[in-house]
Write a protein that holds these residues in place. Structure first.
Motif, short mmCIF file in Angstrom:
data_model
loop_
_atom_site.label_atom_id
_atom_site.label_comp_id
_atom_site.label_asym_id
_atom_site.label_seq_id
_atom_site.Cartn_x
_atom_site.Cartn_y
_atom_site.Cartn_z
N GLY A 394 0.76 -1.52 -0.05
CA GLY A 394 0.07 0.07 0.04
C GLY A 394 0.82 1.45 -0.02
N TYR A 395 2.03 1.11 -0.22
CA TYR A 395 2.92 2.38 -0.25
C TYR A 395 2.99 2.88 -1.62
CZ TYR A 395 5.22 1.59 4.10
OH TYR A 395 5.61 1.40 5.60
N LEU A 396 2.63 4.27 -1.75
CA LEU A 396 2.39 4.91 -3.13
C LEU A 396 3.94 5.23 -3.59
CD1 LEU A 396 0.62 6.33 -5.15
CD2 LEU A 396 0.50 8.31 -3.75
N TYR A 397 3.98 5.04 -4.87
CA TYR A 397 5.24 5.57 -5.61
C TYR A 397 4.66 6.59 -6.91
CZ TYR A 397 7.84 1.93 -3.37
OH TYR A 397 8.34 0.85 -2.47
N LEU A 398 5.26 7.83 -7.02
CA LEU A 398 5.02 8.61 -8.01
C LEU A 398 6.05 8.46 -9.05
CD1 LEU A 398 4.51 11.92 -5.98
CD2 LEU A 398 2.73 10.14 -6.77
N THR A 399 5.58 8.66 -10.36
CA THR A 399 6.08 8.32 -11.48
C THR A 399 6.36 9.51 -12.40
OG1 THR A 399 4.34 7.50 -12.95
CG2 THR A 399 5.79 6.03 -11.78
N ASP A 400 5.37 10.28 -12.34
CA ASP A 400 5.38 11.80 -13.23
C ASP A 400 4.05 12.40 -12.99
OD1 ASP A 400 6.39 13.74 -14.90
OD2 ASP A 400 7.98 12.47 -15.73
N ARG A 401 4.19 13.45 -13.62
CA ARG A 401 2.70 14.18 -13.82
C ARG A 401 2.02 13.88 -15.21
NH1 ARG A 401 0.25 17.38 -10.14
NH2 ARG A 401 -0.42 18.81 -11.70
N ARG A 402 0.78 13.91 -15.14
CA ARG A 402 0.28 13.38 -16.50
C ARG A 402 0.65 14.20 -17.74
NH1 ARG A 402 -6.00 13.84 -15.60
NH2 ARG A 402 -5.43 15.97 -15.49
N HIS A 403 0.56 15.49 -17.57
CA HIS A 403 0.74 16.36 -18.66
C HIS A 403 2.47 16.50 -19.02
CE1 HIS A 403 1.11 19.24 -15.03
NE2 HIS A 403 2.17 19.49 -15.79
N HIS A 404 3.19 15.63 -18.25
CA HIS A 404 4.63 15.66 -18.70
C HIS A 404 4.87 14.36 -19.72
CE1 HIS A 404 5.94 18.30 -14.94
NE2 HIS A 404 5.62 18.98 -15.97
N MET A 405 4.04 13.42 -19.70
CA MET A 405 4.18 12.39 -20.47
C MET A 405 4.79 12.61 -21.99
SD MET A 405 1.86 9.00 -20.97
CE MET A 405 0.70 9.64 -21.96
N ILE A 406 5.65 11.64 -22.38
CA ILE A 406 6.08 12.01 -23.80
C ILE A 406 5.60 10.65 -24.46
CG2 ILE A 406 8.19 12.05 -25.29
CD1 ILE A 406 9.52 13.10 -22.64
N ILE A 407 5.07 10.76 -25.66
CA ILE A 407 4.57 9.61 -26.69
C ILE A 407 5.36 9.54 -27.67
CG2 ILE A 407 2.72 8.38 -27.51
CD1 ILE A 407 0.77 9.93 -26.06
N SER A 408 6.39 8.74 -27.79
CA SER A 408 7.42 8.70 -28.90
C SER A 408 6.93 7.21 -29.57
CB SER A 408 8.77 8.88 -28.25
OG SER A 408 9.54 8.73 -29.41
N GLY A 409 6.79 7.36 -30.86
CA GLY A 409 6.47 5.94 -31.44
C GLY A 409 5.53 4.94 -30.81
N GLY A 410 4.47 5.66 -30.19
CA GLY A 410 3.35 5.11 -29.62
C GLY A 410 3.77 4.34 -28.12
N VAL A 411 4.75 4.82 -27.63
CA VAL A 411 5.36 4.17 -26.50
C VAL A 411 5.21 5.55 -25.27
CG1 VAL A 411 7.05 3.54 -24.88
CG2 VAL A 411 6.99 2.67 -27.24
N ASN A 412 4.69 5.19 -24.21
CA ASN A 412 4.39 6.19 -23.29
C ASN A 412 5.85 6.46 -22.42
OD1 ASN A 412 2.10 6.43 -23.93
ND2 ASN A 412 1.07 5.62 -22.23
N ILE A 413 6.56 7.59 -22.18
CA ILE A 413 7.71 7.74 -21.47
C ILE A 413 7.55 8.94 -20.56
CG2 ILE A 413 10.12 8.42 -21.62
CD1 ILE A 413 9.92 7.65 -24.82
N TYR A 414 7.76 8.50 -19.32
CA TYR A 414 7.67 9.39 -18.26
C TYR A 414 8.96 9.97 -18.03
CZ TYR A 414 2.89 7.99 -17.60
OH TYR A 414 1.61 7.63 -17.69
N PRO A 415 9.33 11.23 -18.23
CA PRO A 415 10.76 11.80 -18.12
C PRO A 415 11.40 12.08 -16.82
CG PRO A 415 9.17 13.54 -18.72
CD PRO A 415 8.34 12.32 -18.80
N GLN A 416 10.68 11.71 -15.60
CA GLN A 416 11.05 12.06 -14.45
C GLN A 416 12.14 11.22 -14.02
OE1 GLN A 416 8.24 12.49 -11.12
NE2 GLN A 416 9.61 10.84 -10.00
N GLU A 417 12.07 9.94 -14.73
CA GLU A 417 13.14 8.74 -14.35
C GLU A 417 14.57 9.30 -14.84
OE1 GLU A 417 13.74 3.96 -14.80
OE2 GLU A 417 12.31 5.02 -15.74
N ALA A 418 14.58 9.71 -16.03
CA ALA A 418 15.77 10.40 -16.87
C ALA A 418 16.30 11.48 -15.95
CB ALA A 418 15.74 10.53 -18.43
#
Length: 506
Positions: A394-418
């Motif tokens: 039940g621990y929450l992990y955040l991956t990014d903001r919805r409006h920051h998501m990049i769609i490249s070649g149909g793949v969803n990329i969340y830039p926060q990791e980089a």
């Protein structure tokens, strides 16, 4: 929520200490100043539900203005000091402010407000420590007002505007409690009661026009605890404030940790931070390696919470828990957490989706019914657009903001990791990763970096950094190219104005 009992019991105890000037306001003085200004508001016709805009830098008057508004049943609206007159005028008009309280440091902005096409300025205009035609000079204008409470005290509230990183800022408004301050629910009083003790010294390093600094510092004062307010954050100045004032607790944002950790080792070692007992951070996810490095230095005293200005829910994780669940922002304190896909279906543990809270406070985006409606789903759960997942415990992990998501070649990329990985490089001070248009892929991943030493901002280092990043992340998550900026466009709470970078590099 009151400071009155502390003003009566310990009138000479410091309520606010400005750093580095050392200017001090005692609890007795803060109570008297808030009362005088509350009388002045009433004299000029301000009543429950009206709004007061605040355009001041961190200074000795800020808390008196907020307390005066709060005990007068008013919405107080702190405005970002970096805004242009046109941007500030939009907020003042949008919230229908009946008064403005400004300061000498913002004189150009205040003078510029009159030139903006709008419905005109409010009738009550107050400026601290300056003379502007048509404005009341504060504190002289309230000198003859009583320093006793107004007869009709009633609880007001913060009306915070979003940082506007994706468009015009939105006012986040909650219904007033319609209760005297003595009967109104305390702001975050439960959190403060377990986290602090009466003799604590609290450090507020960020601008008071942001939600957390204003809410936390007032809550701290309501508990009778001294607040040290940094006039302006800088990394070494923060260490100096901790040492000089024997700070025990503080509330930070991750970008502050990064900048403190990037100080030369001999500078970091020259300050005595032994008074610190616990610190809290929020506003943006903290890169795991940055937080680990800080805990290695300060000890396991770095707690974290996740919340929003909308106050729809919150989570908390202590340093000790975080070491067992690195990267998590904790378990719910207020409201149950749900992770949903784009169709509103709830997702199982381990799958990322939009973070919703059930059971938190209600709110509206002022004058924006469409945006308010979009923040709710069919179940009535609320979201601010963050993406994350829950683990089996039940621990929450955040991956990014919805409006920051990049769609490249149909793949969803969340830039926060980089981004999180880039700032762990010893030569990198700050990093932004975002999508820019690409004819073939739709979007391609772009990186922009601020180096610790400007001399490192070279094509050779960009190539070296790309290779370093690709050794640590899947290549599709990595920028295709890296450029350099002397300073990234961030808010004081660490949020990136990515639209500026996207426009520049598209």
């Amino acid at each position: 929520m009151q400071i009155r009992e502390h003003a009566e019991a310990h009138p000479l105890k410091p309520a606010v200490v400005m750093h580095p000037s050392g200017l001090t306001v005692t609890f007795g003085e803060l109570e008297a100043r808030a009362n005088r200004l509350a009388h002045f508001f009433r004299k000029h016709g301000l009543r429950e539900g009206d709004a007061v805009a605040i355009l001041m830098e961190n200074n000795e008057h800020y808390h008196a203005v907020m307390w005066a508004a709060r005990r007068s049943g008013l919405y107080y609206v702190p405005i970002n000091t970096h805004l242009t007159p046109a941007e500030a005028a939009y907020i003042i008009e949008n919230c229908n402010a009946k008064a403005i309280v400004g300061s000498a440091a913002l004189r150009k902005t205040l003078e510029g407000l009159a030139a903006e096409p709008s419905n005109g300025l409010p009738q009550l205009l107050i400026v601290a420590n300056d003379d502007i035609e048509g404005w009341h000079r504060y504190p002289e204008c309230v000198a003859d007002e009583p320093d006793t409470p107004i007869d009709d005290e009633i609880e007001g509230d913060l009306l915070q505007y979003s940082s506007g990183t994706t468009g015009r800022p939105k006012g986040i408004k909650r219904e007033l409690p319609h209760l005297p301050p003595s009967e109104a629910p305390g702001m975050m009083s439960m959190l403060v009661s377990f986290w602090l003790e009466p003799e604590a010294i609290y450090l507020s390093p960020a601008p008071l026009y942001h939600t957390a600094p204003s809410v936390w510092s007032m809550t701290i004062q309501a508990a009778g605890i001294t607040t040290v307010v940094m006039e302006k954050f800088d990394a070494e100045g923060c260490l100096d404030a901790i040492q000089r004032h024997h700070v025990t607790h503080g509330q930070f944002v991750p970008v502050m940790f990064t900048r403190i950790l990037k100080l030369p080792q001999d500078v970091r070692n020259s300050y005595d931070l032994s008074s610190l007992k616990r610190v809290m951070h929020a506003a943006a996810p903290c890169p795991v390696e940055i937080k680990k490095a800080l805990i290695d230095w300060w000890g396991p005293i770095v707690d974290e919470y996740y919340a929003s200005s909308e106050a729809i829910g919150s989570t908390l994780i202590t340093a000790e828990e975080w070491l067992k669940h690195p990267g998590s922002v904790g378990k719910p304190m207020l409201g149950a957490v749900h992770i949903c896909d784009e169709d509103g279906n709830e997702l199982p543990p381990g799958q990322a989706g939009e973070v919703y809270f059930e059971g938190g406070n209600d709110f509206e985006y002022l004058n924006d019914d469409e945006k308010t409606a979009k923040s709710r789903n069919a179940m009535g759960w609320k979201t601010v657009g963050d993406i994350g997942y829950l683990d089996e415990e039940g621990y929450l992990y955040l991956t990014d903001r919805r409006h920051h998501m990049i769609i490249s070649g149909g793949v969803n990329i969340y830039p926060q990791e980089a981004e999180n990985m880039l700032v762990t490089h010893p030569k990198v001070m700050d990093a932004a990763v975002f999508g820019i248009p690409d004819d073939e892929m739709g979007q391609r991943v772009k990186g922009v970096v601020q180096t610790v030493d400007p001399a490192d901002a070279t094509d050779e280092f960009a190539d070296e950094l790309l290779g370093w990043l690709r050794d640590r992340l899947a290549h599709y998550k990595c920028p295709r190219t890296i450029s350099f900026e002397a300073q990234l466009p961030r808010t004081d709470t660490g949020k990136l104005y990515k639209h500026e970078l996207i426009a520049k590099y598209s």
